[in-house]
Structure formats: structure tokens, C-alpha cells
Design a protein around this motif. Structure first.
Motif, PDB file in Angstrom:
ATOM      1  N   ALA A  99       0.830  -1.203   0.000  1.00 43.97           N
ATOM      2  CA  ALA A  99       0.000   0.000   0.000  1.00 43.97           C
ATOM      3  C   ALA A  99       0.867   1.257   0.000  1.00 43.97           C
ATOM      4  O   ALA A  99       0.622   2.207  -0.763  1.00 43.97           O
ATOM      5  CB  ALA A  99      -0.933  -0.003   1.208  1.00 43.97           C
ATOM      6  N   PHE A 100       1.903   1.285   0.849  1.00 39.99           N
ATOM      7  CA  PHE A 100       2.791   2.450   0.850  1.00 39.99           C
ATOM      8  C   PHE A 100       3.596   2.525  -0.446  1.00 39.99           C
ATOM      9  O   PHE A 100       3.948   3.615  -0.904  1.00 39.99           O
ATOM     10  CB  PHE A 100       3.716   2.407   2.065  1.00 39.99           C
ATOM     11  CG  PHE A 100       3.112   3.037   3.295  1.00 39.99           C
ATOM     12  CD1 PHE A 100       2.990   4.413   3.392  1.00 39.99           C
ATOM     13  CD2 PHE A 100       2.647   2.255   4.332  1.00 39.99           C
ATOM     14  CE1 PHE A 100       2.415   4.999   4.518  1.00 39.99           C
ATOM     15  CE2 PHE A 100       2.073   2.827   5.457  1.00 39.99           C
ATOM     16  CZ  PHE A 100       1.958   4.205   5.554  1.00 39.99           C
ATOM     17  N   SER A 101       3.876   1.367  -1.037  1.00 44.16           N
ATOM     18  CA  SER A 101       4.509   1.370  -2.354  1.00 44.16           C
ATOM     19  C   SER A 101       3.615   2.060  -3.377  1.00 44.16           C
ATOM     20  O   SER A 101       4.099   2.833  -4.221  1.00 44.16           O
ATOM     21  CB  SER A 101       4.803  -0.067  -2.787  1.00 44.16           C
ATOM     22  OG  SER A 101       5.155  -0.129  -4.154  1.00 44.16           O
ATOM     23  N   THR A 102       2.314   1.795  -3.309  1.00 47.16           N
ATOM     24  CA  THR A 102       1.377   2.448  -4.223  1.00 47.16           C
ATOM     25  C   THR A 102       1.369   3.955  -4.023  1.00 47.16           C
ATOM     26  O   THR A 102       1.363   4.732  -4.988  1.00 47.16           O
ATOM     27  CB  THR A 102      -0.038   1.891  -4.021  1.00 47.16           C
ATOM     28  OG1 THR A 102      -0.052   0.496  -4.336  1.00 47.16           O
ATOM     29  CG2 THR A 102      -1.046   2.607  -4.914  1.00 47.16           C
ATOM     30  N   VAL A 103       1.363   4.402  -2.755  1.00 48.40           N
ATOM     31  CA  VAL A 103       1.397   5.841  -2.474  1.00 48.40           C
ATOM     32  C   VAL A 103       2.649   6.458  -3.100  1.00 48.40           C
ATOM     33  O   VAL A 103       2.593   7.517  -3.738  1.00 48.40           O
ATOM     34  CB  VAL A 103       1.364   6.096  -0.949  1.00 48.40           C
ATOM     35  CG1 VAL A 103       1.526   7.587  -0.658  1.00 48.40           C
ATOM     36  CG2 VAL A 103       0.057   5.591  -0.346  1.00 48.40           C
ATOM     37  N   ALA A 104       3.794   5.788  -2.920  1.00 52.67           N
ATOM     38  CA  ALA A 104       5.037   6.299  -3.492  1.00 52.67           C
ATOM     39  C   ALA A 104       4.982   6.327  -5.021  1.00 52.67           C
ATOM     40  O   ALA A 104       5.423   7.296  -5.656  1.00 52.67           O
ATOM     41  CB  ALA A 104       6.214   5.433  -3.021  1.00 52.67           C
ATOM     42  N   GLN A 105       4.437   5.262  -5.620  1.00 51.98           N
ATOM     43  CA  GLN A 105       4.342   5.206  -7.077  1.00 51.98           C
ATOM     44  C   GLN A 105       3.432   6.303  -7.624  1.00 51.98           C
ATOM     45  O   GLN A 105       3.719   6.909  -8.672  1.00 51.98           O
ATOM     46  CB  GLN A 105       3.836   3.833  -7.511  1.00 51.98           C
ATOM     47  CG  GLN A 105       4.765   2.679  -7.201  1.00 51.98           C
ATOM     48  CD  GLN A 105       5.978   2.625  -8.091  1.00 51.98           C
ATOM     49  OE1 GLN A 105       6.060   3.348  -9.088  1.00 51.98           O
ATOM     50  NE2 GLN A 105       6.935   1.802  -7.748  1.00 51.98           N
ATOM     51  N   MET A 106       2.324   6.556  -6.929  1.00 52.42           N
ATOM     52  CA  MET A 106       1.433   7.628  -7.365  1.00 52.42           C
ATOM     53  C   MET A 106       2.115   8.990  -7.235  1.00 52.42           C
ATOM     54  O   MET A 106       1.937   9.880  -8.081  1.00 52.42           O
ATOM     55  CB  MET A 106       0.146   7.616  -6.544  1.00 52.42           C
ATOM     56  CG  MET A 106      -0.764   6.416  -6.795  1.00 52.42           C
ATOM     57  SD  MET A 106      -1.286   6.250  -8.522  1.00 52.42           S
ATOM     58  CE  MET A 106      -0.201   4.917  -9.070  1.00 52.42           C
ATOM     59  N   GLY A 107       2.915   9.143  -6.170  1.00 53.51           N
ATOM     60  CA  GLY A 107       3.667  10.381  -6.039  1.00 53.51           C
ATOM     61  C   GLY A 107       4.640  10.564  -7.182  1.00 53.51           C
ATOM     62  O   GLY A 107       4.771  11.663  -7.743  1.00 53.51           O
ATOM     63  N   PHE A 108       5.325   9.492  -7.562  1.00 51.17           N
ATOM     64  CA  PHE A 108       6.279   9.589  -8.665  1.00 51.17           C
ATOM     65  C   PHE A 108       5.550   9.874  -9.982  1.00 51.17           C
ATOM     66  O   PHE A 108       6.059  10.611 -10.843  1.00 51.17           O
ATOM     67  CB  PHE A 108       7.089   8.305  -8.767  1.00 51.17           C
ATOM     68  CG  PHE A 108       8.395   8.482  -9.481  1.00 51.17           C
ATOM     69  CD1 PHE A 108       9.505   8.985  -8.820  1.00 51.17           C
ATOM     70  CD2 PHE A 108       8.515   8.167 -10.819  1.00 51.17           C
ATOM     71  CE1 PHE A 108      10.708   9.165  -9.495  1.00 51.17           C
ATOM     72  CE2 PHE A 108       9.715   8.334 -11.496  1.00 51.17           C
ATOM     73  CZ  PHE A 108      10.819   8.842 -10.827  1.00 51.17           C
TER      74      PHE A 108
END
Length: 541
Positions: A318-327
Motif C-alpha cells: 500500500a505504501f509502495s502504491t502511495v510512493a508510485q502515485m507520487g512519482f
């Protein structure tokens, strides 16, 4: 006026094929929950067949797009508003991607919820949510887009509270619900301002007017344009779990796994899709692009740091998704829209597979895998990894004619990509170095770099989302800020490679505790939601 009357038969066929999948899912989802629950397994199988048929329709629509070109049609309903299909290459990519994910997820759900008394109700809301996302992809005007945008959130809420007896699930769903309503307000404000500025809500007319402004080289009513674009940026960030409105996404892990897969692989991309779809308009405002870049970059760094501290597979994803969306927001803010679409597709496929196989990973880890401590990175290994990654990136960029050297924003993305390659090489070389392993690492990284630049070139030629230059990013202050951003990405990479050696240091342990708790933004968000919309505990039996 009914625009269907002025279309060629093949254009009508393309529009019908594009709309067939989402409409069939929406029709199935409108059946009563009681009826569907009585035939739960049959309903799930019917939804899987519907999703598979939708994928087939999407592929046929893609063929028609290649043969006959893009389609823009409208069936008037009330005055200037109506149901429209705007089907271009970007719509085709999104429609095919989400249709494929729905076909896989709905098939997975047949056995996942087999025997559950509410399987029919789950299938109902899954169909409505998936149909709304597909309708979002082919919307022909901003009104239809806003309705599909809001409907996706409302139907997703029903899936997030599928287990209402779980207070954590209810709290996360309510947090998501409130944040989504803020996003709806932003999009409604955009709709009102766009209609006032362009006297139309049709995408084709908005894009044509925006391109005329670009060609003229100056912007009249800059304040109004900036307001529209900033509201678009804020709405997209709210939809895509950007800091500080990110905490709902990692908390939604108590929902069924198919919902997590659909949410992380499809629905969360709606914010990025909004910016990419509206790129002719958004690029009129360097201020809006800069807001996207700054918040996206901070979200990526923040979530990446927090992700490193979580052992839970689903919460880490889930935090990976947040980071990916930020990128992805950073890519949009720097004008790399074709790269953002490539990122969207790759992340969706990867994250859907990761969630649907998360249970197998846990079982495998318990039964077969024994973690081995990885040594800290030797300085020479890091230097060799970075040097090799930079050479590979520059070489592949030259081969595929990627003119990034004149755009400071795209240079930052190239630098981040080189860091990712360097980390991959370090994983190959961190234990010991021998000639075959070194050669394999270089070949593997070269294949990744070549694939990346090749796909970027293909997407640049395929999509209407043309890359642009953010003038603020190329200013002296912007270059300085981007340099600091690149240094922060490097710091996170070094932190990740040196974790084994720093684990026992008091300062690192204190940072670990704070990062493990998400620096307490989640706690603050939960308190705010509890004050506005308290969660009542279910009585104990």
C-alpha cells in the motif's frame, strides 16, 4: 444536436464497442443484492464472463481505432449535456488495461469468496465500481467524467465496508469517503469554471481551445486558467492518495483482497489519468505543474521511507502504491506525460499481480524461504553500480533518440531511473563479484534500460498526451530545487543499501520508530475523522 447522426458507420461501431463493456457491467450491478446473494456463485461467474466479454469488446474497439482513427461522438440528453464517447489512443490504453484487470480480478473473486453469504452483494458492487472506472476512461465530456469519477468513489465505499463489523475497515472507508468528497468539490468547481471559460464541457472543444491558446503563445485571463488547473491538480492529488491525504490507502487492508487489487491497480490511477487526459489544459499553467511536481516528489520520498519499515506484505504494498502515485504526479508535473502513462500501465499490472498473489508469498516465506542478512554496500560496489547505470542510461537514451538533455525536469527523471538501475546492479554485486555475475548484471540492467526507453518512445508516438517543458522547472530556482530533489532520492537509495550496517545505531532506531508510525499523520487523520464521523463499536455477543 445528436452527433451520432453525423458519424460514419465504422465510427458508431467503435463507440458502441468501447461502451459495451462498461454498460454491461453497470447493468449487471443494478440487479438487487438479495437476488444476487441467493445465486452468489452463479453471479460471480456471470460477472467474470461479462468482464471477459468487456475485454474482448475493448480489443475490438482498439482494432477499429487503429483502422479508422479516433472517435468523438455525443448523444444529447439535456441541452448542451449528454452521453459521449471520446475514444482516442489514451482511452484505448486505459480501457484495455482496466478491462484486463477486471477480467482477472473477477475470475479470482469466484473462488476467493465462494461460500460467503454476501458473495452476490460483493459482485454487485465490484461490477458497478469496475463499470464506473471503464466509463471514466471513455467519457466524452467533463460532466460525464465527473459523474463517473464520483460514482467510482461511492461504489468503492460499499466494497470498503463489506465487513461492517470491523472498526478499522469502517474508519478507513470513512476517511477515504471524506477525502473523495473534497476531490468531487474540486472537479465540480473545475466543471463550472471550464464551462464559463470555454462555454462547453466537451473534451474535443476544450482541447481545441487550449491548443489555440498554446499556439498563440500567451494566455488571456491567466488567473482563471490558473484556478482551473490548480483545482484539477488538487482534485487529482486527493484521488491518488497524495500527502497529506494519503493515510486512508494503507488502512484499507481489511477489505477483501480483490478490492485491494482493483483499488491499487486501477482506481488509484484516476487522479493521474485526469491530469494526463486534461494535459492540453493543465500545461497552460506552470504553477499547477509545479504543485504536482512538488507534492508528488515529497509523497514519493515520504512513502518510500515509510514502506521500508513495514514487514506486513499488504501494508508495504500500500505504501509502495502511495510512493508510485507520487512519482507519477512528479512525472506529470515535469511534463513527461507519455512516461506517466507508461508508469501507470506498468504499475497497474505489477500491483494487481502483487496483491492477488500476496497470500502465496506469505505461505512461501513461512515454508521455504529463510531470510539471509544482506551485507552493507561497499563504497566501490556502489560507485561501480552508479557508473554502469549512468553509462547504460545515456547509451539507451542515445540509441532511442530521447532528447532529455535540454529539459532539467526530464533529467531528474533520468537520474532517478539511473538510481533504480544502480540499485538493481548492487543487488547483483553486493555479495561477491565475479565475471559471469558482473556480465549478467550489466546485461540485465541494459535490457531494463532498453525496454524503458523503447516503450517510452512507443508511448510518445502513440498517445495524444504530448510531453512538454515546465518553464518553472527550467528556471534557476527550479533547477536548484530539482537538484535538491535528486539528492534526496539518492539519500533514500543510500539509506536502503546501508540498512544492515545502520540498524543498531540509536538515531536510526529512533527514525525507524517514527517512520513505522507514518510520522503520526495517520493518527492525526484518524482523530479528525473520528471527531467528524465517529465509528461505533459493534456490541459484543
Amino acid at each position: 444536436m445528436n452527433r451520432f447522426m453525423n458519424l460514419e458507420p465504422h465510427q458508431i461501431l467503435t463507440a458502441v464497442l468501447a461502451a459495451a463493456g462498461p454498460l454491461s457491467l453497470l447493468v449487471l450491478g443494478m440487479l438487487p443484492s438479495g437476488l444476487l446473494n441467493r445465486h452468489g456463485l452463479r453471479t460471480a461467474r456471470m460477472a467474470a464472463l461479462n468482464s471477459l466479454a468487456g475485454l474482448a469488446f475493448a480489443c475490438l474497439a482498439d482494432v477499429c481505432l487503429v483502422c479508422f482513427g479516433q472517435v468523438d461522438c455525443k448523444c444529447a440528453i439535456a441541452g448542451p449535456f449528454g452521453f459521449g464517447v471520446y475514444f482516442d489512443s489514451l482511452s484505448a490504453v486505459m480501457l484495455t488495461l482496466v478491462s484486463f484487470l477486471l477480467a482477472v480480478i473477477s475470475r479470482f473473486s469466484i473462488n476467493y469468496l465462494a461460500g460467503d453469504l454476501n458473495q452476490g452483494r460483493f459482485t454487485k458492487w465490484l461490477c458497478l465500481t469496475g463499470g464506473s472506472v471503464l466509463m471514466l476512461a471513455i467519457s466524452g465530456n467533463l460532466v460525464q467524467f465527473a459523474l463517473a469519477w464520483s460514482a467510482t468513489s461511492w461504489f468503492l465505499h460499499k466494497l470498503l465496508v463489506f465487513y461492517p463489523e470491523r472498526p478499522g475497515a469502517v474508519m478507513a472507508a470513512r476517511k477515504k469517503f471524506l477525502i473523495s468528497r473534497l476531490g468531487d468539490v474540486c472537479l465540480l468547481a473545475v466543471l463550472a469554471l471550464v464551462f464559463n471559460k470555454f462555454h462547453s464541457s466537451e473534451f474535443s472543444e476544450i482541447f481545441a481551445a487550449s491548443r489555440r491558446i498554446h499556439e498563440a503563445g500567451f494566455v488571456q485571463d491567466r488567473f482563471e486558467i490558473n484556478a482551473i488547473c490548480l483545482l484539477l491538480a488538487v482534485g487529482a492529488m486527493l484521488k491518488s492518495a497524495q500527502f497529506p491525504f494519503h493515510s486512508w490507502l494503507p488502512d484499507t487492508m481489511e477489505t477483501p483482497t480483490p478490492v485491494s487489487a482493483l483499488m491499487h491497480a486501477g482506481i488509484i490511477n484516476a487522479g493521474g489519468f485526469l491530469v494526463i487526459r486534461m494535459n492540453p489544459l493543465v500545461t497552460l499553467s506552470p504553477a499547477a505543474l509545479s504543485v504536482l511536481a512538488l507534492f508528488g516528489a515529497f509523497t514519493a520520498l515520504f512513502a518510500s521511507l515509510v514502506m521500508l519499515t513495514h514487514a506486513s506484505v499488504k501494508r508495504s504494498l500500500a505504501f509502495s502504491t502511495v510512493a508510485q502515485m507520487g512519482f507519477m504526479m512528479l512525472e506529470c508535473g515535469l511534463g513527461a506525460f507519455s512516461l506517466a502513462v507508461l508508469h501507470l500501465v506498468a504499475h497497474s499490472l505489477y500491483k494487481a499481480h502483487a496483491f492477488l498473489s500476496s497470500g502465496s508469498i506469505v505461505r512461501l516465506a513461512k515454508s521455504e524461504w529463510v531470510p539471509v542478512e544482506k551485507p552493507g554496500a561497499h563504497p566501490l560496489t556502489l560507485v561501480a553500480s552508479f557508473a554502469t547505470a549512468i553509462v547504460l542510461s545515456l547509451g539507451c537514451a542515445w540509441v532511442f533518440s530521447a532528447n532529455w538533455q535540454h529539459n532539467s525536469g526530464l533529467l531528474v527523471l533520468a537520474g532517478a531511473f539511473s538510481m533504480a538501475l544502480a540499485y538493481a546492479l548492487w543487488n547483483f554485486w553486493s555479495r561477491f563479484i565475479n565475471l559471469p555475475l558482473a556480465a549478467f548484471g550489466v546485461a540485465f540492467s541494459g535490457a531494463i534500460a532498453s525496454t524503458h526507453f523503447l516503450l517510452h518512445k512507443m508511448f510518445s508516438g502513440l498517445l495524444d498526451a504530448k510531453d512538454c517543458v515546465n518553464s518553472q522547472a527550467n528556471s534557476p530556482a527550479g533547477v536548484l530545487l530539482l537538484g535538491a530533489l535528486l539528492a534526496l532520492f539518492l539519500a533514500v537509495l543510500v539509506l536502503q543499501t546501508e540498512l544492515p550496517q545502520w540498524a543498531n545505531r540509536p538515531a536510526f532506531q529512533a527514525l525507524y520508530v517514527h517512520a513505522r508510525n507514518g510520522f503520526y499523520f495517520n493518527t492525526l487523520a484518524n482523530r479528525a475523522v473520528a471527531a467528524l464521523w465517529p465509528v461505533k463499536m459493534a456490541p459484543k455477543k
